[in-house]
Design an enzyme around this catalytic site. Structure first.
Site, PDB file in Angstrom:
ATOM      1  N   GLN A 116     -66.895 -55.460 -19.811  1.00 10.65           N
ATOM      2  CA  GLN A 116     -66.456 -54.975 -18.500  1.00 10.65           C
ATOM      3  C   GLN A 116     -66.866 -55.965 -17.411  1.00 10.65           C
ATOM      4  O   GLN A 116     -68.025 -56.334 -17.295  1.00 10.65           O
ATOM      5  CB  GLN A 116     -67.051 -53.603 -18.214  1.00 10.65           C
ATOM      6  CG  GLN A 116     -66.415 -52.973 -16.985  1.00 10.65           C
ATOM      7  CD  GLN A 116     -67.038 -51.641 -16.639  1.00 10.65           C
ATOM      8  OE1 GLN A 116     -68.236 -51.567 -16.413  1.00 10.65           O
ATOM      9  NE2 GLN A 116     -66.226 -50.609 -16.578  1.00 10.65           N
ATOM     10  N   CYS A 157     -67.778 -48.297 -10.099  1.00 10.06           N
ATOM     11  CA  CYS A 157     -69.231 -48.268  -9.864  1.00 10.06           C
ATOM     12  C   CYS A 157     -69.526 -47.899  -8.413  1.00 10.06           C
ATOM     13  O   CYS A 157     -68.978 -48.500  -7.480  1.00 10.06           O
ATOM     14  CB  CYS A 157     -69.846 -49.624 -10.198  1.00 10.06           C
ATOM     15  SG  CYS A 157     -71.644 -49.608 -10.006  1.00 10.06           S
ATOM     16  N   LYS A 201     -61.099 -49.216 -15.205  1.00 12.76           N
ATOM     17  CA  LYS A 201     -61.881 -47.993 -14.988  1.00 12.76           C
ATOM     18  C   LYS A 201     -61.933 -47.713 -13.489  1.00 12.76           C
ATOM     19  O   LYS A 201     -62.319 -48.585 -12.702  1.00 12.76           O
ATOM     20  CB  LYS A 201     -63.300 -48.211 -15.535  1.00 12.76           C
ATOM     21  CG  LYS A 201     -64.347 -47.195 -15.081  1.00 12.76           C
ATOM     22  CD  LYS A 201     -64.533 -46.095 -16.104  1.00 12.76           C
ATOM     23  CE  LYS A 201     -65.576 -45.081 -15.687  1.00 12.76           C
ATOM     24  NZ  LYS A 201     -66.941 -45.545 -15.708  1.00 12.76           N
ATOM     25  N   ASN A 239     -62.875 -38.988 -18.122  1.00 12.73           N
ATOM     26  CA  ASN A 239     -64.311 -39.254 -18.042  1.00 12.73           C
ATOM     27  C   ASN A 239     -64.971 -38.360 -16.993  1.00 12.73           C
ATOM     28  O   ASN A 239     -64.416 -38.130 -15.928  1.00 12.73           O
ATOM     29  CB  ASN A 239     -64.540 -40.742 -17.707  1.00 12.73           C
ATOM     30  CG  ASN A 239     -66.000 -41.083 -17.462  1.00 12.73           C
ATOM     31  OD1 ASN A 239     -66.370 -41.562 -16.395  1.00 12.73           O
ATOM     32  ND2 ASN A 239     -66.843 -40.824 -18.432  1.00 12.73           N
ATOM     33  N   ASP A 261     -69.800 -33.130 -17.993  1.00 11.64           N
ATOM     34  CA  ASP A 261     -70.591 -32.463 -19.032  1.00 11.64           C
ATOM     35  C   ASP A 261     -70.051 -32.658 -20.437  1.00 11.64           C
ATOM     36  O   ASP A 261     -69.810 -31.694 -21.161  1.00 11.64           O
ATOM     37  CB  ASP A 261     -70.681 -30.955 -18.737  1.00 11.64           C
ATOM     38  CG  ASP A 261     -71.469 -30.671 -17.470  1.00 11.64           C
ATOM     39  OD1 ASP A 261     -72.336 -31.486 -17.138  1.00 11.64           O
ATOM     40  OD2 ASP A 261     -71.196 -29.646 -16.809  1.00 11.64           O
ATOM     41  N   GLY A 269     -70.474 -41.147 -21.107  1.00 14.66           N
ATOM     42  CA  GLY A 269     -71.565 -41.891 -20.483  1.00 14.66           C
ATOM     43  C   GLY A 269     -72.896 -41.256 -20.824  1.00 14.66           C
ATOM     44  O   GLY A 269     -73.516 -41.540 -21.855  1.00 14.66           O
ATOM     45  N   ARG A 270     -73.324 -40.326 -19.970  1.00 14.77           N
ATOM     46  CA  ARG A 270     -74.669 -39.764 -20.123  1.00 14.77           C
ATOM     47  C   ARG A 270     -74.862 -38.995 -21.416  1.00 14.77           C
ATOM     48  O   ARG A 270     -75.968 -38.903 -21.934  1.00 14.77           O
ATOM     49  CB  ARG A 270     -74.997 -38.890 -18.907  1.00 14.77           C
ATOM     50  CG  ARG A 270     -75.259 -39.750 -17.677  1.00 14.77           C
ATOM     51  CD  ARG A 270     -75.183 -38.975 -16.418  1.00 14.77           C
ATOM     52  NE  ARG A 270     -73.835 -38.445 -16.198  1.00 14.77           N
ATOM     53  CZ  ARG A 270     -73.469 -37.743 -15.146  1.00 14.77           C
ATOM     54  NH1 ARG A 270     -74.361 -37.473 -14.223  1.00 14.77           N
ATOM     55  NH2 ARG A 270     -72.231 -37.318 -15.015  1.00 14.77           N
TER      56      ARG A 270
HETATM   57  C1  LIG Z   1     -77.107 -45.288 -16.387  1.00 12.53           C
HETATM   58  C2  LIG Z   1     -75.623 -45.391 -16.213  1.00 12.53           C
HETATM   59  C3  LIG Z   1     -75.008 -46.639 -16.330  1.00 12.53           C
HETATM   60  C4  LIG Z   1     -73.621 -46.755 -16.162  1.00 12.53           C
HETATM   61  N1  LIG Z   1     -73.034 -47.980 -16.296  1.00 12.53           N
HETATM   62  C5  LIG Z   1     -71.691 -48.078 -16.176  1.00 12.53           C
HETATM   63  C6  LIG Z   1     -71.038 -49.325 -16.361  1.00 12.53           C
HETATM   64  O1  LIG Z   1     -71.666 -50.363 -16.602  1.00 12.53           O
HETATM   65  N2  LIG Z   1     -69.700 -49.355 -16.264  1.00 12.53           N
HETATM   66  C7  LIG Z   1     -68.960 -48.223 -15.989  1.00 12.53           C
HETATM   67  O2  LIG Z   1     -67.734 -48.303 -15.911  1.00 12.53           O
HETATM   68  N3  LIG Z   1     -69.540 -47.043 -15.788  1.00 12.53           N
HETATM   69  C8  LIG Z   1     -70.891 -46.950 -15.902  1.00 12.53           C
HETATM   70  N4  LIG Z   1     -71.480 -45.723 -15.727  1.00 12.53           N
HETATM   71  C9  LIG Z   1     -70.651 -44.542 -15.403  1.00 12.53           C
HETATM   72  C10 LIG Z   1     -70.197 -43.852 -16.668  1.00 12.53           C
HETATM   73  O3  LIG Z   1     -69.366 -44.716 -17.425  1.00 12.53           O
HETATM   74  C11 LIG Z   1     -69.394 -42.596 -16.362  1.00 12.53           C
HETATM   75  O4  LIG Z   1     -68.272 -42.941 -15.568  1.00 12.53           O
HETATM   76  C12 LIG Z   1     -70.164 -41.531 -15.631  1.00 12.53           C
HETATM   77  O5  LIG Z   1     -71.518 -41.493 -16.055  1.00 12.53           O
HETATM   78  C13 LIG Z   1     -69.529 -40.152 -15.828  1.00 12.53           C
HETATM   79  O6  LIG Z   1     -69.413 -39.841 -17.196  1.00 12.53           O
HETATM   80  P1  LIG Z   1     -70.493 -38.921 -17.955  1.00 12.53           P
HETATM   81  O7  LIG Z   1     -70.432 -37.570 -17.285  1.00 12.53           O
HETATM   82  O8  LIG Z   1     -70.014 -38.882 -19.391  1.00 12.53           O
HETATM   83  O9  LIG Z   1     -71.830 -39.556 -17.796  1.00 12.53           O
HETATM   84  C14 LIG Z   1     -72.841 -45.595 -15.871  1.00 12.53           C
HETATM   85  C15 LIG Z   1     -73.485 -44.344 -15.766  1.00 12.53           C
HETATM   86  C16 LIG Z   1     -74.839 -44.227 -15.916  1.00 12.53           C
HETATM   87  C17 LIG Z   1     -75.477 -42.863 -15.796  1.00 12.53           C
END
Ligand SMILES: Cc1cc2nc3c(=O)[nH]c(=O)nc-3n(C[C@H](O)[C@H](O)[C@H](O)COP(=O)(O)O)c2cc1C
Length: 218
Positions: A30, A62, A101, A162, A165, A187-188
């Site tokens: 990315q 981001c 994204k 995306n 929860d 992600g999380r």
């Molecule tokens: C610690 C952390 C690092 C992340 N790093 C990136 C990243 O490098 N690139 C990206 O597109 N999104 C990044 N995200 C966002 C996640 O990809 C995602 O969009 C967001 O956490 C919501 O999805 P989730 O509810 O499954 O966590 C990051 C999120 C967290 C919490």
């Protein structure tokens, strides 16, 4: 997520971030940045020759202050013309599929994720991941699955949903059923539980594109 400028200026720490273990494949690198020429040149000189990278993903989601203050990440959603220029240049330069994204928009008054998705489609982006939040929500509040559903209805490229929860394989099925999206980005839910992906291996004996395609292991 690595800085296009970092690669352009041959920053050693940025280069290190692109180290890939063969076990991670297939993998998307990315890139973040907002200068179309720098991004195109980095793709041509640095990413195209790398056979260990399968896909280029561009970050326009981001929310981090140090990223958006330079006009990168989700700040780009405020400038659809620049989004188009970046996508055009990266797709032109790349010998690999390019994905994008995004979030729903910058804030509740400027929700334009579907508009950005249309630009992505026109510029040859192979798939679009939509985080169902605005930038000013950061990671809090409820992710809007209705918006992801509307994006899927409005666009023709594959949509990866995306946010909201996703912590177990059944949550993935719930999102796919609700939004009709083509894939789910986690992600999380993968932090501390990388096995979540193993729980969602496509089942070989079912239609691999439908939500029934997932064999639940958990
Ligand atoms: C610690 C952390 C690092 C992340 N790093 C990136 C990243 O490098 N690139 C990206 O597109 N999104 C990044 N995200 C966002 C996640 O990809 C995602 O969009 C967001 O956490 C919501 O999805 P989730 O509810 O499954 O966590 C990051 C999120 C967290 C919490």
């Amino acid at each position: 997520m690595v800085s296009a400028k970092g690669l352009y200026y041959k920053d050693e720490n940025t280069k290190k971030l692109t180290t890939i273990d063969p076990r991670e494949k297939p993998i998307a690198l990315q890139l973040f940045g907002s200068d179309p020429e720098i991004m195109g040149e980095v793709v041509e000189k640095y990413i195209n020759p790398r056979e260990d990278i399968d896909i280029i993903d561009i970050n326009m989601g981001c929310p981090a202050p140090k990223i958006v203050k330079n006009g990168d990440g989700s700040a780009l959603m405020k400038n659809p013309n620049l989004v188009r220029e970046i996508l055009r240049e990266v797709v032109r330069a790349s010998n690999k599929p390019v994905t994008l994204k995004i979030r729903m928009g910058w804030d509740v008054d400027s929700i334009n994720g579907i508009e950005i998705g249309k630009i992505a489609e026109e510029e040859g982006i192979a798939a679009l991941t939509i985080h169902g939040r605005t930038r000013d929500m950061f990671y809090s509040g409820e992710a809007d699955w209705e918006y992801i559903k509307r994006a899927k209805e409005s666009l023709n490229i594959p949509i990866i949903g995306n946010g909201g929860d996703i912590f177990k394989p059944t949550d993935i099925i719930r999102m796919m059923e609700y939004t009709n999206c083509d894939g789910v980005a986690i992600g999380r839910g993968a932090m501390g539980n990388p096995w979540i992906f193993k729980g969602t291996i496509p089942s070989s004996d079912e239609n691999r594109y439908g939500h029934k395609a997932f064999r639940l292991i958990m």
